[in-house]
Design an enzyme around this catalytic site. Sequence first.
Site, short mmCIF file in Angstrom:
data_model
loop_
_atom_site.label_atom_id
_atom_site.label_comp_id
_atom_site.label_asym_id
_atom_site.label_seq_id
_atom_site.Cartn_x
_atom_site.Cartn_y
_atom_site.Cartn_z
N HIS A 262 0.85 -1.18 0.00
CA HIS A 262 0.00 0.00 0.00
C HIS A 262 0.89 1.24 0.00
O HIS A 262 1.69 1.44 0.91
CB HIS A 262 -0.90 -0.02 1.23
CG HIS A 262 -1.97 1.02 1.21
ND1 HIS A 262 -3.06 0.93 0.38
CD2 HIS A 262 -2.12 2.18 1.89
CE1 HIS A 262 -3.84 1.98 0.56
NE2 HIS A 262 -3.29 2.76 1.47
N ASP A 264 0.42 5.18 -0.15
CA ASP A 264 -0.43 6.36 -0.18
C ASP A 264 0.17 7.38 -1.15
O ASP A 264 1.33 7.76 -1.01
CB ASP A 264 -0.55 6.97 1.21
CG ASP A 264 -1.43 6.13 2.13
OD1 ASP A 264 -2.43 5.58 1.64
OD2 ASP A 264 -1.12 6.03 3.33
N ASP A 374 -8.25 1.00 1.94
CA ASP A 374 -8.00 1.97 2.99
C ASP A 374 -8.83 3.23 2.92
O ASP A 374 -8.57 4.18 3.64
CB ASP A 374 -6.50 2.34 2.97
CG ASP A 374 -6.08 3.15 4.20
OD1 ASP A 374 -6.63 2.90 5.29
OD2 ASP A 374 -5.22 4.02 4.07
N HIS A 579 -7.20 9.10 -1.14
CA HIS A 579 -7.90 9.02 0.14
C HIS A 579 -7.17 9.61 1.34
O HIS A 579 -7.64 9.45 2.48
CB HIS A 579 -8.33 7.58 0.43
CG HIS A 579 -7.20 6.61 0.61
ND1 HIS A 579 -6.87 5.69 -0.34
CD2 HIS A 579 -6.33 6.42 1.63
CE1 HIS A 579 -5.86 4.96 0.08
NE2 HIS A 579 -5.51 5.38 1.27
#
Length: 1014
Positions: A262, A264, A374, A579
């Site tokens: 993951h 971001d 997420d 997000h």
Amino acid sequence: MHDESRRIEERVQRLHDQRIKTAIYAATVPFEVEAWQAPGEPVPFEEAAAASYEPFAMGTPWGPPWGTTWFRMRGQVPEAWAGRRVEAVIDLGFVGDWPGNQAEALVHLTDGTPLKAVNPLNQYVAIANPATGGETVDYLVEAASNPDILADNFSKVTPLGDKLTAGDKPLYTFRSADIAILDEEVWHLDLDVQVLRELMLELGEHDPRRHEIAHALDRAMDLLDLDDVSGSAAAVREALKPVLSKPAHASAHTVSGVGHAHIDSAWLWPIRETKRKTSRTFSNVTSLADEYDDFIFACSQAQQYEWVRDNYPKVWARIQESVKKGQWAPVGGMWVESDGNLPGGEAVARQFIHGKRFFIEHFGIETKGVWLPDSFGYNAAYPQIAKLAGNEWFLTQKISWNQTNKFPHHTFWWEGIDGTRIFTHFPPVDTYNARFSGEEMSRAVRNYQEKGGASRSLAPFGWGDGGGGPTREIMERARRLSDLEGSAKVVVEHPDEFFAKAREEYPDAPVWVGELYLELHRATYTSQARTKQGNRRSEHLLREAELWATTAALHAPGYAYPYEKLDRLWKTVLLHQFHDILPGSSIAWVHREAEAEYARVARELQALTTEAVAALGAGGTRVFNTSPYDRAEVVRTAEGAPVYVEVPASGSAPLADTEPPQPVTVSGRVLDNGLVRVEVAEDGTLSSVRDLRANREVLADPGNLLRLHTDLPNYWDAWDIDKHYKNRYTDLLDASSVTVVEQDPLVGAIRVERDFGKGSKITQTITVRAGSPRIDIETDIDWHETEKILKAAFPVDIRAPHSSAEIQFGHIQRPTHTNTSWEAARFEVSGHRWVHIGEPGYGVAVINDSTYGHDVSRTVREDGGTTTTVRLSLVRAPRIPDPEADQGRHRFTYALLPGATIEDAVAEGYALNLPLRVADAAGAPVPVVSTEGEGMTVEAVKLADDASGDVVVRLYESRGGRARGVLRTGFPLAGAQITDLLERPLEEAPVDGDGGVPVALRPFQILTLRLRRG
């Protein structure tokens, strides 16, 4: 037998941590290290390679916040190491064990080839296996000194979140850079002991398997020579083989492991750092794929692939090769893993359009699922949007974070507002950064809600949030857990395979209807208000530019539709819907840059629209209406004079006075236009709003009541609003002035000014215009509060059983009561342009141009009547991770719409967010499309992305009922097709004798039509 569990457990832990682990590297020789500090922002490899380096000693501090230091490392493998596995091992001075929020580096060969990244849990770079001895090693290492924003678990305010405030003091101390022998037997022993010990500790005290493992470990430790761990490792491993080889129970749960990292796209680091994170992580992943043939890695976010393609072509080539080998699985099909609530409907569609097209174009792969582990809750339009983009499954993990209620399913059918269902799973391991620890495996089994109906779940494995990805240690754990008694079974496989097997096993999975509401992170609807306003404005400016560019392309000879510019601007907006950007949960640097980007996007889109309108011809002044609804309202000329005009939907009309139904009168603090009469109290609140058409008072108590709450959540400042915020507040009732500022037959306005708190100031202009029941409240806030939230309340004399809030391509109803804990947990909710409350025969809407968070509650008065209160969340003041979040100037408008139906709310929501445009133009082209029939709302008008000249129209049913009508075109129509979101044909659409397209829509159905021009 005596119970010796404690002795054994403590013995195994000490021997593992202090003797086995420390013997993994059998011998080391140090690199010779030199350093060069790059000035300012990161530089290309070529510039770093040509720089002048200075000698650098271990134990030396390095790395100012957000800096880049290049290290040249030279060394030679000793001749005596021939036949051994040799690696470079680098410790930049790592803090803690989270790879993504601290120092990290990318190791290059001297020709610029990226090899692999190093981080606290992945410090090695392979040199030779086996070594011949004498190899020369020469690396250039790009080290990023990113600050640890997460220090102290978000409990302290830090200036490190922006390079403008972070200072230049070095953050890290370089510990070591060595060439080392990896003792593979000890390394494997380390993993054997880890897996067995963790499994033992998770098994029950009375489980025979627990004690079997304990005594096997105890006996094996007897064989460990503390003076020669390397020499005795093989014997210890042999002793452990019997307990490692016992197969899992026939009914054991199966965990489908999917490699994952993951990343971001921005969070506790800026976008520029994410571009480097992708190269580091993807280098690690492709290196791991070379080591493990059974490794499969799932990766989403087309934007991140594009960054690597453009900036790291050699890494990009390795990704392409891994995809061909079947070890790399593009997933998700979105441009970024966007927020699940705040992007508009068309923006969510474009996330899929741009994302899926990227994967099809570059890999020949059409992704099948939505990968959103997420995001902070998921709107109820997702199932339909996802299916229209060609998706078959949906994955999330975040719902496991619920603060109050445990979600009842892990595998289920998710049904959206239109009735579309998509097969959905969220992993019971409760993390998207799994490492196959004993605790995780036990939790996955214990937590799994589908026992008795299904037997498998998915676990994304690999270090994440800031990247890092899977490691060889995690892969080795997976191998040991593939068939081990006492544990769930692990199989590494493609997520498509998992979902196919899960659906086959569990076709009658339960159904969840409506939004996937996250009972946490509710402040993400409000934090960083300027970022949210930039997104909202960008979405509407894009709609405007596409409509008028299409109009010009159809009617203005020589005009060229700006395909490339619109594509680029859409991708910029889609990126910032990530997000942790749009929700307002990133560091100051991210939001500072986001605001600048939105301003640039606005300038470019305004220019595109101006160019398109100008192409229609000069010689007059016209009013342009981008809304899909006819409008009759007041607009201002270039000189500022009000004019009442009537303009068709998606069309234009001359700027000419039209007689309004009734003029506006202003008497004292009373505004009256014959439709509504508004009284402003001395304290600046609305003391009365009377709907003159219905002859009823709208308000039960003073309206537009501004209430300042103390807002300190338990943990995540920028993310959370906790329920106790309601208990402490101040009503802002001391107006410094209440003044009539406009008194015209077309416009009446009263300005209210307030000073409060720590030097904050609010100026609100309450406006009533001829011909409209809408009461606008234009708001200008100079905000200097900390740990506060400001709400605006409208207590309405309506007994509303539920509220309706606009979401993507429709609206959602939520109860206004709190009968259950699920309803009580929704004390702060999201919505888009409007919130509606009503009782049979009468309703009221609250409209906004940039606000998302709100709450709706109701109370019964002493007179027996019911007050339903709608409150908008205007602005917050969290301090972590951005200590200056929301400080400064905010300008926005919200409005009260008495006597409103849902359709009125939809129309006025578009109107407030798409102001009429006054421009010089002589042409009066027929609108590109128009609709006949109620409930059909046109969301997008554009030219087809393939540059064929076809017109693409996306519309939806907006009231929540059936719609039947005809779509008319302003150009000769040769034919029509119904398509998916990617504009691929699904079926031919009929065309009637008058050249229109008959349309029949179920509630909230989305329809994309491709129209061939005659």
